[in-house]
Scaffold this motif. Sequence first.
Motif, short mmCIF file in Angstrom:
data_model
loop_
_atom_site.label_atom_id
_atom_site.label_comp_id
_atom_site.label_asym_id
_atom_site.label_seq_id
_atom_site.Cartn_x
_atom_site.Cartn_y
_atom_site.Cartn_z
N THR A 41 63.10 4.58 47.64
CA THR A 41 62.98 4.02 48.99
C THR A 41 61.85 4.72 49.74
OG1 THR A 41 65.35 3.61 49.02
CG2 THR A 41 64.23 3.60 51.15
N LYS A 42 60.99 3.96 50.36
CA LYS A 42 59.91 4.54 51.18
C LYS A 42 60.49 4.94 52.53
CE LYS A 42 56.53 4.10 48.31
NZ LYS A 42 56.05 5.30 47.64
N ASN A 43 60.13 6.14 52.99
CA ASN A 43 60.58 6.66 54.28
C ASN A 43 62.10 6.58 54.46
OD1 ASN A 43 57.93 7.32 55.32
ND2 ASN A 43 57.62 5.11 55.42
N PRO A 44 62.85 7.16 53.52
CA PRO A 44 64.31 7.07 53.63
C PRO A 44 64.85 7.88 54.81
CG PRO A 44 63.73 8.69 52.00
CD PRO A 44 62.44 8.03 52.43
N THR A 45 65.98 7.45 55.29
CA THR A 45 66.68 8.21 56.33
C THR A 45 67.73 9.08 55.65
OG1 THR A 45 68.42 6.55 56.60
CG2 THR A 45 66.42 6.31 57.97
N TYR A 46 68.24 10.05 56.38
CA TYR A 46 69.30 10.91 55.86
C TYR A 46 70.49 10.07 55.43
CZ TYR A 46 72.78 14.68 55.79
OH TYR A 46 73.76 15.57 55.42
N LYS A 47 70.83 9.08 56.23
CA LYS A 47 71.97 8.21 55.92
C LYS A 47 71.75 7.48 54.60
CE LYS A 47 74.99 4.85 58.13
NZ LYS A 47 75.28 4.10 59.35
N GLN A 48 70.55 6.98 54.37
CA GLN A 48 70.24 6.28 53.11
C GLN A 48 70.32 7.24 51.93
OE1 GLN A 48 66.40 4.82 54.46
NE2 GLN A 48 67.11 2.69 54.23
N VAL A 49 69.79 8.44 52.10
CA VAL A 49 69.82 9.42 51.01
C VAL A 49 71.26 9.80 50.69
CG1 VAL A 49 69.14 11.77 50.36
CG2 VAL A 49 67.49 10.28 51.48
N CYS A 50 72.09 9.94 51.70
CA CYS A 50 73.49 10.34 51.49
C CYS A 50 74.29 9.31 50.70
CB CYS A 50 74.17 10.62 52.82
SG CYS A 50 73.67 12.18 53.55
N THR A 51 73.87 8.06 50.69
CA THR A 51 74.59 7.05 49.92
C THR A 51 74.32 7.19 48.43
OG1 THR A 51 72.83 5.38 49.93
CG2 THR A 51 74.38 5.38 51.81
N GLY A 52 73.22 7.86 48.08
CA GLY A 52 72.82 7.99 46.68
C GLY A 52 71.99 6.81 46.21
N ALA A 53 71.97 5.73 46.97
CA ALA A 53 71.27 4.51 46.55
C ALA A 53 69.75 4.67 46.54
CB ALA A 53 71.66 3.34 47.44
N SER A 92 78.56 16.94 46.65
CA SER A 92 78.33 16.26 45.37
C SER A 92 77.61 14.94 45.60
CB SER A 92 79.65 16.03 44.63
OG SER A 92 80.48 15.15 45.36
N GLY A 93 76.85 14.55 44.61
CA GLY A 93 76.05 13.33 44.64
C GLY A 93 74.66 13.65 44.11
N THR A 94 73.94 12.63 43.69
CA THR A 94 72.61 12.85 43.10
C THR A 94 71.64 13.48 44.10
OG1 THR A 94 71.98 10.58 43.66
CG2 THR A 94 72.81 10.98 41.43
N GLN A 95 71.89 13.32 45.39
CA GLN A 95 71.01 13.94 46.39
C GLN A 95 71.13 15.46 46.39
OE1 GLN A 95 73.76 12.16 47.07
NE2 GLN A 95 74.71 12.78 48.99
#
Length: 174
Positions: A41-53, A92-95
């Motif tokens: 994802t370009k310019n991800p937000t913390y919320k987006q990163v936390c989903t792992g997606a 836990s999570g890929t992030q």
Amino acid sequence: MSVISKATFAAGCFWGVEVAFNKKFGSKLLSNKVGYCGGTTKNPTYKQVCTGASGHAEVVQIEFKENEVPYEDLVDFLSHDPTTLNRQGGDSGTQYRSAIFYHDQKQKEIAEKVKAKAAKYFRNVSTTLEKADDFFVAEDYHQNYLVNNPNGYHCSTHFERSWEQIAKEEGTKI
């Protein structure tokens, strides 16, 4: 004149990683920013990163002068747990994966050597070596978070230890 280099590391929650590097290297670092690397994802937000997606890891990107702080000293595996896949402490999570994002072939070779050394001390090293791609600086409130919020969350795995301590904890021989 010395060249300014970049180093990028994922080792769990970036707040603790940022503090660990600041404690160990302090003013020898030219900059130490938390952000995101290794995703799609370009310019991800913390919320987006936390989903792992987004695929990003929480990272610290450091600018340094190699003649003042050798890259090998930065990539030493001594301030996090490199044995837990996609996890540090309670996170836990890929992030939260343990990853070294190398910026050039020399960094990759040094990281490979240090990872091989770590494999002699740790029973299982899950740290990945990934080519550094776009680095996205995290939101302002994440920068120096634990300095600005001293009672904030501290991951239990972010502390400095020696190779001797690791060998003892892991039951391995030096």
